[in-house]
Each structure stands twice: as C-alpha cells, then as structure tokens.
Design a protein around this motif. Structure first.
Motif, PDB file in Angstrom:
ATOM      1  N   ILE A  49       0.847  -1.183   0.000  1.00  0.00           N
ATOM      2  CA  ILE A  49       0.000   0.000   0.000  1.00  0.00           C
ATOM      3  C   ILE A  49       0.887   1.240   0.000  1.00  0.00           C
ATOM      4  N   ILE A  50       0.632   2.152  -0.905  1.00  0.00           N
ATOM      5  CA  ILE A  50       1.421   3.376  -0.959  1.00  0.00           C
ATOM      6  C   ILE A  50       0.774   4.415  -0.046  1.00  0.00           C
ATOM      7  N   HIS A  51       1.566   4.901   0.916  1.00  0.00           N
ATOM      8  CA  HIS A  51       1.063   5.886   1.870  1.00  0.00           C
ATOM      9  C   HIS A  51       1.365   7.312   1.441  1.00  0.00           C
ATOM     10  N   ASN A  52       2.542   7.540   0.854  1.00  0.00           N
ATOM     11  CA  ASN A  52       2.942   8.912   0.581  1.00  0.00           C
ATOM     12  C   ASN A  52       4.041   8.953  -0.458  1.00  0.00           C
ATOM     13  N   TYR A  53       4.030   9.995  -1.267  1.00  0.00           N
ATOM     14  CA  TYR A  53       5.116  10.302  -2.202  1.00  0.00           C
ATOM     15  C   TYR A  53       5.699  11.654  -1.851  1.00  0.00           C
ATOM     16  N   ALA A  54       6.970  11.835  -2.189  1.00  0.00           N
ATOM     17  CA  ALA A  54       7.606  13.148  -2.147  1.00  0.00           C
ATOM     18  C   ALA A  54       8.581  13.196  -3.310  1.00  0.00           C
ATOM     19  N   PHE A  55       8.492  14.244  -4.119  1.00  0.00           N
ATOM     20  CA  PHE A  55       9.367  14.390  -5.278  1.00  0.00           C
ATOM     21  C   PHE A  55      10.109  15.710  -5.209  1.00  0.00           C
ATOM     22  N   GLN A  56      11.428  15.657  -5.506  1.00  0.00           N
ATOM     23  CA  GLN A  56      12.220  16.880  -5.590  1.00  0.00           C
ATOM     24  C   GLN A  56      12.022  17.553  -6.940  1.00  0.00           C
ATOM     25  N   ASN A  57      11.761  16.757  -7.944  1.00  0.00           N
ATOM     26  CA  ASN A  57      11.522  17.259  -9.301  1.00  0.00           C
ATOM     27  C   ASN A  57      10.676  16.220 -10.034  1.00  0.00           C
ATOM     28  N   ALA A  58      10.533  16.334 -11.316  1.00  0.00           N
ATOM     29  CA  ALA A  58       9.665  15.419 -12.070  1.00  0.00           C
ATOM     30  C   ALA A  58      10.186  13.990 -12.109  1.00  0.00           C
ATOM     31  N   ASN A  59      11.440  13.767 -11.749  1.00  0.00           N
ATOM     32  CA  ASN A  59      12.021  12.423 -11.833  1.00  0.00           C
ATOM     33  C   ASN A  59      12.410  11.807 -10.496  1.00  0.00           C
ATOM     34  N   TYR A  60      12.978  12.585  -9.600  1.00  0.00           N
ATOM     35  CA  TYR A  60      13.581  12.048  -8.382  1.00  0.00           C
ATOM     36  C   TYR A  60      12.615  12.140  -7.211  1.00  0.00           C
ATOM     37  N   GLY A  61      12.223  10.962  -6.687  1.00  0.00           N
ATOM     38  CA  GLY A  61      11.271  10.964  -5.590  1.00  0.00           C
ATOM     39  C   GLY A  61      11.388   9.748  -4.690  1.00  0.00           C
ATOM     40  N   ILE A  62      10.648   9.789  -3.601  1.00  0.00           N
ATOM     41  CA  ILE A  62      10.578   8.678  -2.660  1.00  0.00           C
ATOM     42  C   ILE A  62       9.115   8.304  -2.436  1.00  0.00           C
ATOM     43  N   ALA A  63       8.910   7.093  -1.972  1.00  0.00           N
ATOM     44  CA  ALA A  63       7.576   6.629  -1.597  1.00  0.00           C
ATOM     45  C   ALA A  63       7.676   5.889  -0.274  1.00  0.00           C
ATOM     46  N   ILE A  64       6.701   6.115   0.587  1.00  0.00           N
ATOM     47  CA  ILE A  64       6.541   5.315   1.800  1.00  0.00           C
ATOM     48  C   ILE A  64       5.443   4.311   1.486  1.00  0.00           C
ATOM     49  N   TYR A  65       5.736   3.046   1.715  1.00  0.00           N
ATOM     50  CA  TYR A  65       4.767   2.001   1.413  1.00  0.00           C
ATOM     51  C   TYR A  65       4.678   1.025   2.578  1.00  0.00           C
ATOM     52  N   GLU A  66       3.588   0.269   2.612  1.00  0.00           N
ATOM     53  CA  GLU A  66       3.352  -0.701   3.674  1.00  0.00           C
ATOM     54  C   GLU A  66       3.150  -2.080   3.067  1.00  0.00           C
ATOM     55  N   THR A  67       3.899  -3.047   3.549  1.00  0.00           N
ATOM     56  CA  THR A  67       3.791  -4.413   3.033  1.00  0.00           C
ATOM     57  C   THR A  67       2.583  -5.127   3.625  1.00  0.00           C
ATOM     58  N   SER A  68       2.316  -6.308   3.132  1.00  0.00           N
ATOM     59  CA  SER A  68       1.201  -7.107   3.658  1.00  0.00           C
ATOM     60  C   SER A  68       1.439  -7.519   5.109  1.00  0.00           C
ATOM     61  N   SER A  69       2.685  -7.415   5.583  1.00  0.00           N
ATOM     62  CA  SER A  69       3.022  -7.716   6.975  1.00  0.00           C
ATOM     63  C   SER A  69       2.975  -6.471   7.856  1.00  0.00           C
ATOM     64  N   ASN A  70       2.400  -5.373   7.327  1.00  0.00           N
ATOM     65  CA  ASN A  70       2.284  -4.099   8.044  1.00  0.00           C
ATOM     66  C   ASN A  70       3.626  -3.469   8.370  1.00  0.00           C
ATOM     67  N   ILE A  71       4.613  -3.691   7.530  1.00  0.00           N
ATOM     68  CA  ILE A  71       5.935  -3.104   7.695  1.00  0.00           C
ATOM     69  C   ILE A  71       6.065  -1.934   6.729  1.00  0.00           C
ATOM     70  N   LEU A  72       6.496  -0.777   7.253  1.00  0.00           N
ATOM     71  CA  LEU A  72       6.676   0.403   6.417  1.00  0.00           C
ATOM     72  C   LEU A  72       8.068   0.414   5.815  1.00  0.00           C
ATOM     73  N   GLY A  73       8.127   0.678   4.505  1.00  0.00           N
ATOM     74  CA  GLY A  73       9.397   0.755   3.797  1.00  0.00           C
ATOM     75  C   GLY A  73       9.506   2.053   3.025  1.00  0.00           C
ATOM     76  N   LEU A  74      10.688   2.296   2.486  1.00  0.00           N
ATOM     77  CA  LEU A  74      10.950   3.491   1.698  1.00  0.00           C
ATOM     78  C   LEU A  74      11.607   3.073   0.398  1.00  0.00           C
ATOM     79  N   ALA A  75      11.086   3.576  -0.710  1.00  0.00           N
ATOM     80  CA  ALA A  75      11.644   3.285  -2.028  1.00  0.00           C
ATOM     81  C   ALA A  75      11.947   4.597  -2.742  1.00  0.00           C
TER      82      ALA A  75
END
Length: 107
Positions: free
Chosen positions: A31-57
């Motif tokens: 599940i994607i919780h949030n995005y943050a982008f510095q520009n049109a290409n470079y960004g991060i996403a906070i996501y949650e796995t099926s095990s309820n673990i939050l990750g960053l991509a």
C-alpha cells in the motif's frame, strides 16, 4: 505540473498535465502511503507491506521504476506519517507519528 497518486495495491499513477489525464506507471509491493518528489524524476515513496511493515523506495525516472532503499523503517526507529521534499535543499524529510523530523540528503 506533474502529480502522482498511489493505490492500496501498490500501483503508481502520474499526471503531467495537472491531473487532467493519468497514466499507470510503476509498481510497489504494498500500500502506498505517501510520495515526495524533488523534481519530475527524483522521488521517494513510503509504502506498507502485507506484513504491516513500512518501507521506503526511491525513483529516478518519475515513478516508472522503484528501488527499495529501506525495507523496514521501524528498525531505524522511524514510523513516518508523511514525507516531503525541498528541491532547493536537495533533501527529503520524513515526519513520524511522534512529531520527529528526519532528513536525508543522500542520492
């Protein structure tokens, strides 16, 4: 202006015309919780796995592809509720549920 949104199935959608038209692009494993982008290409996403673990991509191609950078933020003591970017500072910030702010300037 480019905008993004994520779904509960991990799908990313992007609009390059202020939301008039949308394209399905990259996929994350959770599940994607949030995005943050510095520009049109470079960004991060906070996501949650099926095990309820939050990750960053990260993406360097506007969300077409994502690379996991931190698979369990809790192991670092971070429980984020939002993320944002400051392009001029070339930084991303995470705000956690206790109000703490974490900054990264890594690329």
């Amino acid at each position: 202006e480019t905008v993004w949104f994520g779904t509960s199935s991990g799908r990313t959608f992007r609009s390059t015309d202020k939301g008039h038209n949308w394209n399905a692009i990259g996929q994350l494993s959770g599940i994607i919780h949030n995005y943050a982008f510095q520009n049109a290409n470079y960004g991060i996403a906070i996501y949650e796995t099926s095990s309820n673990i939050l990750g960053l991509a990260i993406t360097r191609d506007g969300g077409e592809t994502w690379t996991n950078k931190i698979e369990n933020l809790a192991l670092s003591g971070i429980y984020p509720v939002t993320a944002f970017a400051v392009e001029k500072a070339k930084a991303f910030y995470l705000v956690d549920k206790q109000g703490a702010v974490f900054k990264t300037i890594d690329e």
